[in-house]
Design a protein around this motif. Sequence first.
Motif: not given
Length: 166
Positions: A87-92
Amino acid sequence: MANITLKGNAIQTLGNIPAVGTTAPDFSMVAPDLSKKNLSDYKGSKLVLNIFPSIDTGTCATSVRVFNKSAASLENTKVVCVSRDLPFAQARFCGAEGIDNVEMLSDFANGSFGQDYELEISNGPLANLHSRVVIVLDENGTILYSEQVPEIVDEPNYENALKALQ
């Protein structure tokens, strides 16, 4: 299993994606804020599921950008982009690209979405990631359109997916 290719090399998925006219299997995935989202959270809205291997590839990123642009003008429709990225990569990615008309959901925890929808790649260098698929649902979760892109580096047919919403 479905036969698709990666740069011309044969790979397979677990099975066949859900068919038009059937009810979409339920799912539980993780949003960028780490909350859980289920198919029932979207009941009453049409839904475009833009599914791909990883946000960090050119074709996957392009599909998010194209659907983000289209989503702004869609009535009673949500576009959800699904991958096994954290999810962190998607948000980034969404933050860096100014993506704000689509939602991102991650199937990173156990891959159950890819398994239940039988679109997980079962062999080759992308094994355990999702194949490139677009599924369009009506307000009740019935599948109006489904496409598994035969060559994973190719883009989906955006026009046909969006026509299914009319």
